[in-house]
Design a protein around this motif. Structure first.
Motif, mmCIF file in Angstrom:
data_model
loop_
_atom_site.group_PDB
_atom_site.id
_atom_site.type_symbol
_atom_site.label_atom_id
_atom_site.label_comp_id
_atom_site.label_asym_id
_atom_site.label_seq_id
_atom_site.Cartn_x
_atom_site.Cartn_y
_atom_site.Cartn_z
ATOM 1 N N GLY A 19 22.352 24.255 -21.484
ATOM 2 C CA GLY A 19 22.097 25.186 -22.724
ATOM 3 C C GLY A 19 21.090 26.153 -22.534
ATOM 4 O O GLY A 19 21.336 27.006 -23.544
ATOM 5 N N ALA A 20 20.122 26.023 -22.110
ATOM 6 C CA ALA A 20 19.027 26.899 -21.830
ATOM 7 C C ALA A 20 19.422 28.079 -21.023
ATOM 8 O O ALA A 20 20.135 28.219 -20.340
ATOM 9 N N ALA A 21 18.820 29.349 -21.374
ATOM 10 C CA ALA A 21 18.806 30.466 -20.728
ATOM 11 C C ALA A 21 17.945 30.296 -19.248
ATOM 12 O O ALA A 21 16.947 29.476 -19.336
ATOM 13 N N ILE A 22 18.215 31.081 -18.373
ATOM 14 C CA ILE A 22 17.659 30.733 -16.855
ATOM 15 C C ILE A 22 16.746 32.304 -16.926
ATOM 16 O O ILE A 22 17.155 33.410 -17.329
ATOM 17 N N GLY A 23 15.569 32.108 -16.161
ATOM 18 C CA GLY A 23 14.862 33.038 -16.051
ATOM 19 C C GLY A 23 13.977 32.730 -14.440
ATOM 20 O O GLY A 23 14.211 31.950 -13.808
ATOM 21 N N TYR A 24 13.572 34.063 -14.108
ATOM 22 C CA TYR A 24 13.182 34.203 -12.692
ATOM 23 C C TYR A 24 11.603 34.704 -12.971
ATOM 24 O O TYR A 24 11.258 35.450 -13.997
ATOM 25 N N ASN A 25 10.752 34.562 -11.766
ATOM 26 C CA ASN A 25 9.416 34.987 -11.745
ATOM 27 C C ASN A 25 9.263 36.111 -10.558
ATOM 28 O O ASN A 25 10.440 36.293 -9.918
ATOM 29 N N ALA A 26 8.157 36.710 -10.364
ATOM 30 C CA ALA A 26 8.013 37.861 -9.601
ATOM 31 C C ALA A 26 8.272 37.430 -8.083
ATOM 32 O O ALA A 26 8.363 38.219 -7.106
ATOM 33 N N SER A 27 8.331 35.829 -7.753
ATOM 34 C CA SER A 27 8.592 35.383 -6.592
ATOM 35 C C SER A 27 9.850 34.924 -6.238
ATOM 36 O O SER A 27 10.455 34.349 -5.503
ATOM 37 N N SER A 28 10.820 35.315 -7.235
ATOM 38 C CA SER A 28 12.292 35.278 -7.284
ATOM 39 C C SER A 28 12.487 33.674 -7.719
ATOM 40 O O SER A 28 13.643 33.306 -7.095
ATOM 41 N N ALA A 29 11.760 32.911 -8.183
ATOM 42 C CA ALA A 29 11.990 31.403 -8.431
ATOM 43 C C ALA A 29 12.380 31.404 -9.517
ATOM 44 O O ALA A 29 12.152 32.176 -10.725
ATOM 45 N N TRP A 30 13.463 30.319 -9.922
ATOM 46 C CA TRP A 30 14.290 30.184 -11.061
ATOM 47 C C TRP A 30 13.690 28.733 -11.955
ATOM 48 O O TRP A 30 13.215 27.758 -11.254
ATOM 49 N N ALA A 31 14.073 29.108 -13.376
ATOM 50 C CA ALA A 31 13.640 27.882 -14.026
ATOM 51 C C ALA A 31 14.240 28.324 -15.605
ATOM 52 O O ALA A 31 14.618 29.434 -15.547
ATOM 53 N N ASP A 32 14.025 27.278 -16.455
ATOM 54 C CA ASP A 32 14.208 27.766 -17.995
ATOM 55 C C ASP A 32 13.136 29.084 -18.519
ATOM 56 O O ASP A 32 12.146 29.025 -17.811
ATOM 57 N N ALA A 33 13.980 29.927 -18.885
ATOM 58 C CA ALA A 33 13.099 31.021 -19.470
ATOM 59 C C ALA A 33 12.646 30.837 -20.850
ATOM 60 O O ALA A 33 12.953 31.454 -21.788
ATOM 61 N N VAL A 34 11.869 29.648 -20.894
ATOM 62 C CA VAL A 34 11.400 29.505 -22.082
ATOM 63 C C VAL A 34 9.721 29.543 -22.125
ATOM 64 O O VAL A 34 8.986 29.158 -22.996
ATOM 65 N N THR A 35 9.127 29.629 -20.854
ATOM 66 C CA THR A 35 7.569 29.974 -20.817
ATOM 67 C C THR A 35 7.491 31.376 -20.019
ATOM 68 O O THR A 35 8.463 31.737 -19.533
ATOM 69 N N SER A 36 6.058 31.740 -20.105
ATOM 70 C CA SER A 36 5.650 32.948 -19.533
ATOM 71 C C SER A 36 5.743 32.999 -18.094
ATOM 72 O O SER A 36 5.540 33.745 -17.251
ATOM 73 N N THR A 37 5.867 31.759 -17.318
ATOM 74 C CA THR A 37 6.021 31.512 -15.936
ATOM 75 C C THR A 37 7.516 31.955 -15.294
ATOM 76 O O THR A 37 7.248 32.365 -14.480
ATOM 77 N N TYR A 38 8.150 31.752 -15.878
ATOM 78 C CA TYR A 38 9.750 32.470 -15.630
ATOM 79 C C TYR A 38 9.991 33.368 -16.491
ATOM 80 O O TYR A 38 11.091 33.149 -17.345
ATOM 81 N N LYS A 39 9.484 34.521 -16.800
ATOM 82 C CA LYS A 39 9.540 35.302 -17.978
ATOM 83 C C LYS A 39 10.424 36.366 -17.766
ATOM 84 O O LYS A 39 10.808 36.769 -18.923
#
Length: 142
Positions: free
Chosen positions: A92-112
């Motif tokens: 149910g959560a949105a997905i996000g990535y970081n500058a290293s192309s890693a994926w996870a929940d887009a709820v923190t600044s890590t996967y911003k």
């Protein structure tokens, strides 16, 4: 319209028969299936390290899962895709990535770099293979 589920495959694989939209662009660097992709010049692309000019996610096939510079990359803009996450992806959560192309929940600044309108359909706790639905390519930076 119900979709036909395919057996779990690999990161960057189309996950089901939900209607999908693809584009292609010429790689300027090595891109792996499942990588977020951004524009890198006219008609060219590279792995995304920012939210600028996000094109979509590299979508592999049974015979092609990596593209070298100069090759045409298949990029999913809408549809359902499997992604290997580096951290939890909650259903149910949105997905996000970081500058290293890693994926996870887009709820923190890590996967911003959050993909607006994305939704994790089948989540994972910690690293693993998640099923994610894309409804477009607009990005919000958290």
């Amino acid at each position: 319209m119900p979709s036909i589920n395919l057996a779990k495959g690999f990161t960057g694989a189309q996950a089901d028969m939900t209607p999908a939209t693809f584009i292609s662009a010429t790689a300027t660097a090595t891109i792996a299936a499942g990588d977020p992709v951004q524009l890198d010049g006219e008609g060219k692309c590279k792995p995304a390290t920012t939210a600028t000019a996000f094109l979509g996610i590299a979508c592999g096939t049974s015979t092609k899962r990596e593209w070298a510079a100069g090759e045409s990359v298949r990029i999913m803009r809408q549809g359902t895709i499997y992604l290997t996450t580096a951290a939890t992806a909650t259903a149910g959560a949105a997905i996000g990535y970081n500058a290293s192309s890693a994926w996870a929940d887009a709820v923190t600044s890590t996967y911003k770099f959050s993909i607006n309108g994305s939704q994790t359909v089948e989540g994972v706790t910690g690293a693993g293979l998640a099923k994610v639905r894309l409804f477009g390519t607009e990005i919000t930076t958290l």
